[in-house]
Each structure stands twice: as C-alpha cells, then as structure tokens.
Write an enzyme that holds these catalytic residues in place. Structure first.
Site, PDB file in Angstrom:
ATOM      1  N   SER A  27     -41.767  34.442  20.237  1.00 11.18           N
ATOM      2  CA  SER A  27     -40.807  34.611  21.334  1.00 11.18           C
ATOM      3  C   SER A  27     -40.413  33.278  21.941  1.00 11.18           C
ATOM      4  O   SER A  27     -39.328  33.144  22.512  1.00 11.18           O
ATOM      5  CB  SER A  27     -41.399  35.494  22.435  1.00 11.18           C
ATOM      6  OG  SER A  27     -41.372  36.848  22.079  1.00 11.18           O
TER       7      SER A  27
ATOM      8  N   ASP B 145     -33.219  40.231  26.423  1.00 10.70           N
ATOM      9  CA  ASP B 145     -34.642  40.184  26.734  1.00 10.70           C
ATOM     10  C   ASP B 145     -34.967  41.132  27.885  1.00 10.70           C
ATOM     11  O   ASP B 145     -34.254  42.107  28.117  1.00 10.70           O
ATOM     12  CB  ASP B 145     -35.037  38.733  27.070  1.00 10.70           C
ATOM     13  CG  ASP B 145     -36.442  38.400  26.598  1.00 10.70           C
ATOM     14  OD1 ASP B 145     -37.392  38.955  27.154  1.00 10.70           O
ATOM     15  OD2 ASP B 145     -36.581  37.566  25.677  1.00 10.70           O
TER      16      ASP B 145
ATOM     17  N   HIS C   7     -40.815  37.391  30.805  1.00  9.84           N
ATOM     18  CA  HIS C   7     -40.584  37.011  29.413  1.00  9.84           C
ATOM     19  C   HIS C   7     -39.206  36.391  29.241  1.00  9.84           C
ATOM     20  O   HIS C   7     -39.049  35.309  28.668  1.00  9.84           O
ATOM     21  CB  HIS C   7     -40.736  38.242  28.519  1.00  9.84           C
ATOM     22  CG  HIS C   7     -40.795  37.949  27.056  1.00  9.84           C
ATOM     23  ND1 HIS C   7     -39.662  37.850  26.274  1.00  9.84           N
ATOM     24  CD2 HIS C   7     -41.846  37.727  26.218  1.00  9.84           C
ATOM     25  CE1 HIS C   7     -40.015  37.586  25.023  1.00  9.84           C
ATOM     26  NE2 HIS C   7     -41.328  37.508  24.959  1.00  9.84           N
TER      27      HIS C   7
END
Length: 533
Positions: free
Chosen positions: A465, A67, A294
């Site tokens: 996600s 990621d 994220h």
C-alpha cells in the site's frame, strides 16, 4: 527471580529495538539513490536536478487516490489537494452537472446522500459464502444432494468457500480470546503507569531508569519491547495506553466476527442497491470519511508538500500535483461495484493517474472492474496498484483486482507494484506478494514515513500500500514534466528504467526498483526522438 527475569528481558528487548532503529529508520530513505547511498530509493533529488538542467517545467497533474479517504485539511496535504473548479462548495447543487453534488475534493461511494457514512464492511469471502450458503447450506442432506446434482461446479465452489470462510471464523474466535487475555494481563498495570507518569513525555532513558515494586506494573512493561519506538517515544503514557488498550479492546470485542464475518451485514441497502450493477450516482461528498488513516498516508507518499520544512515530501517531487480523494475502501473488503465507479469518477473528473492500494482474494463482479480498467486506458489514464501483502505468488494465487483475464492483460496502462526495503541484502519486503507475470515493478514499501490524520501527524507504515503510491508519485513526476507522453509510455518508461537486482529477477516482470532519475532521462530521450516540445 521472576522480577529480575522481567527486568532483564525488558532491557534486552529495548536494546535490540534501539539497534534496529539506528540501522534502518530514516524518514526520507525512500527518496535516495542507489549509486549515492547503496539504498534502493526512488532517487527524487537527482531527477529534479536533471529536470532543472534541461529546463523542464512541471504541469499540474491530478492523481486520484482510491482509498479509505484523505484528510484534506492536513498541514502537509491541503495545499496539494484537488479542488473541483466547477463546483461551488456547500450550495447543495450539482454545479458541474457530473451527477455528484458538492464534490469539492472528490467523492465517497461509502455513504448515503444524507451524509451518513459507514466504515466497517464485510470481507468478500463472507459475501460469497452468504450467497452460496443461501442455496446449499440447508442442513438437509437430500436437498443438498439435489441442488448439488443440478449444479455440481457451483456446489464444489461452495464447499471450497465454506471451508475457507469457517476457517476465518475460527481464527477470529481465537484472536478474540487472545485479545481478551492480553487485556486482562496488562490493563491494570498500564492504567497505574498512566497515573504515575502523568504528562511526562516518554523516552528510552526514562523507562530504563524507571523503578517500581508494583508487580502489576512490572508485568505490563513488556509491551514497550513489542511496540515500535515511534509508537511510544515522545508520547505520554496516556497516549500509549489509549492506542495499545484500544487495539486490545477491539480484538477482545471480536470486531472481525461482528463486522467482517457477519453474514447479516452482507446486504448494504442503506447506501446503494448492491445488486444493481449499473447504478453509479450514490454516496456523498465526504471524501475524508470517518477513518482516513490509510488514504491520508498514501496521499502523503505521493504528494506531501515539498519545501515547507515540515513533515514529509511526496515522490512527485514538487507541488504540481493535485490529490483527488475517492473514498472506495472500507474497514473490510472493497466492493467491485464501488471500485468500478470510483475509477470512472476519477477518470471523468480529470485524474491522469489512479493509485489503488487495496485488494482481496475473491471478486464476484470482476467484469465490472475490468470494464473500468479498459475505460481508464481508453481515456489515457494510468492505474498504479498494490500487489498485496500475503507473501504469495499472485501468478498462482490471484489477488484482485487483477489486470489479467484468462491470462491476457486487460489494459496496457496498469502497473502492479511489489514492496522493497532499504536493505539491499533483503530487497523484497517479507510480506510483499510477487509474480513473474503479475508484478511489474517494486517500490519502497517498508518503514515509509508520511502524513497521518490529526492535522500535523505523521507515521511509519509498511505495505505494498506504501510501495504503490511511491511509484504513482514517480509516474506523476515524469508525466507532469513530459505531458505529451501517453499512459502506456509512462508505464513502459518506469518498467524499463528500474534498478535491476537478481533478488527481484524471477519474481517480477522488470526485475527491479523504480528510479525517477533514470525515468526522466528516458522520457527526455523519447521527447527528442519524437521531436516533442
């Protein structure tokens, strides 16, 4: 009359937001079970109770989070971060001789050996367009015709890519102008409110009873109807202003034009040689990176510490997971070379499950990624990946990385996940991609509460996600308690034990949402059938 209209509109918007929040916003909804609540969560607690009753103890399992980076010192993650047992931190030596110096919590393929990281990168369509435009966009019709006649297929591809790329440029220019207009409309009023409210923590009652005759302030109040409650309730006006105006300023600067769509930034030669597809040993050990929001959220969904009475809890259901951070995804599109190397790094260093919450519509070096998929499956590693957020049928509109080459699966241990909601009447999240062949299962992916950078911060985020790590955590829960199963077994178990729903029947392979309780029941059954202990 105009002031009255603004005030009434503002009050109405707040009331609507309040009703919506009361209806759907729960920090732990994605852990619940369908039979107990009517909500399609992953049923964590019932699974743990089953494992306890059957005296199944958890083995440590490593999950690679490929990621943007993971904040390894976050209060709700640090106890569950992977620590390379063969590496001595900070000595500048590759102690375990794996080719990566001081890779304590993982590795970053988005930086230099001298520790210089980068965050922004171009989109893949920009890179593809630049490559083709260098050949065909000569602005000389005779030369173009000659080049086109030599390779008509590639020239046709150039025209298609050019159309899409320039459309993206046009959209970015429009968004830049909108961002500037928004900034012009509200910046003065918001800055006045910052001075007026000071250190006061905002609440719905405070804003409802707020009175002012300043027209500039009144014209800026509408932003609180646009924002979600968690973005302003309990925060100071300064915090709200920094976030909101920061976003508007970035839009006004035209970040997409200056980074994602900038043809001059295509060649990333300061980090590695993008044209050398065999290169593997580059980057640095900063697996956190400059912007890890994220990846930190994804990591928390999988493995936030359970039982510490703070924050959130991962769907792995315990503290037997170790999160390995492999920094792969910039602010822009990930590069195929980095994805392939990230997969190989995680596999070679002990990860049994990889979560990949990213994707794009072009993949010029897809063969590199497919080879890495095959490498992972040969090493008995499960890859869980997000389906994407463009509400498209990815059987038709291919979303990379895909597990399909010419219609046939590359690996038997890749699981693609769509996003579901807590509303059983509208189970597929509106943004989620789907596909009868290409999306295997669905997992909770709307309003998911988990860790966020800032040591003690948490956020609600939406996306496939979020659905992918919810499922990756369930896979880790099952496999850590039944370690003699294979990656393919785990994939099949999760698909065979979903809670089916007619809404998902024709848009995924399994037609349902993962359920960890049913999954551990199935794993127990297989153990007994195979006489495993």
């Amino acid at each position: 009359m105009r002031k009255l209209f603004i005030a009434l509109g503002f009050a109405f918007t707040l009331g609507f937001a309040q009703a919506q929040t009361a209806e759907v916003a729960k920090e732990k909804w994605y852990h619940v079970g369908i039979k107990q609540t009517g909500v399609y969560g992953v049923n964590t607690d019932q699974a743990l109770q089953f494992l306890k009753e059957h005296k199944r103890k958890a083995n440590t399992i490593i999950v690679g989070v490929l990621d943007s980076g993971v904040e390894n010192f976050h209060e709700d993650l640090k106890a569950n971060m992977w620590n390379n047992p063969k590496e001595i931190p900070g000595n500048g030596i590759d102690d375990d001789k794996n080719g990566y110096i001081d890779d304590v919590h993982g590795w970053s393929f988005l930086g230099t050996a001298k520790g210089i990281n980068y965050n922004d990168d171009t989109t893949e369509i920009t890179r593809v367009y630049k490559h083709l435009a260098d050949k065909y966009n000569t602005f000389d019709s005779k030369k173009n015709q000659a080049a086109a006649s030599q390779n008509p297929t590639e020239y046709a591809e150039f025209l298609r890519v050019q159309k899409e790329y320039l459309s993206e440029v046009g959209k970015a220019k429009y968004n830049q102008q909108v961002g500037q207009a928004r900034l012009n409309a509200v910046e003065g009023g918001i800055n006045k409110m910052v001075l007026e409210f000071g250190d006061t923590k905002l609440s719905k009652d405070i804003l409802k009873n707020y009175q002012t005759l300043d027209s500039q302030v009144l014209e800026a109040l509408w932003i609180f109807g646009e924002l979600k409650e968690e973005q302003w309730v309990g925060k100071t006006m300064k915090e709200v202003a920094n976030s909101y105006l920061g976003s508007a300023r970035r839009a006004a600067k035209g970040d997409a034009l200056t980074s994602h769509l900038n043809l001059n930034l295509v060649d990333r030669k300061d980090v590695d040689n993008p044209n050398d597809k065999t290169e593997r040993f580059y980057g640095n050990n900063d697996s956190n990176g400059p912007e890890s929001s994220h990846g930190t959220h994804v990591a928390g969904i999988i493995g936030a510490v359970r039982g510490n009475n703070i924050g959130s809890e991962g769907t792995v259901g315990g503290n037997n997971v170790k999160i390995m951070s492999v920094r792969t995804v910039p602010n822009g599109d990930e590069r195929d070379k980095d994805v392939a190397n990230a997969i190989r790094y995680a596999v070679d260093n002990g990860a049994k499950i990889l979560n990949m919450s990213f994707g794009k519509t072009f993949s010029p070096d897809k063969e590199l990624v497919w080879d890495a998929f095959k490498y992972a499956s040969d090493k008995n590693v499960l890859i869980v990946k997000a389906a994407g957020n463009s509400n498209e049928d990815i059987d038709v509109d291919i979303h990379y990385p895909t597990n399909f080459r010419n219609g046939a699966p590359v690996s038997k241990s890749v699981l693609t996940v769509g996003a579901s909601t807590k509303d059983p009447k509208a189970l597929k999240a509106r943004f989620s991609n789907y596909g009868k062949q290409s999306v295997d299962v669905f997992g909770p992916g709307q309003e998911i509460y988990a860790t966020y950078p800032g040591v003690d911060q948490y956020r609600f985020l939406n996306g496939t996600s979020m659905a992918s790590p919810a499922v990756a955590g369930v896979a880790a829960l099952v496999w850590s308690h039944y370690p003699k199963l294979t990656a393919e077994d785990i994939r099949n178990i999760l698909m065979e034990t979903v809670n089916k729903n007619e809404q998902l029947k024709d848009i995924s392979v399994s037609g349902g949402v993962v359920d960890s309780y049913k999954a551990v029941q199935k794993a127990e059954e297989i153990y007994k059938q195979r006489k495993l202990k």
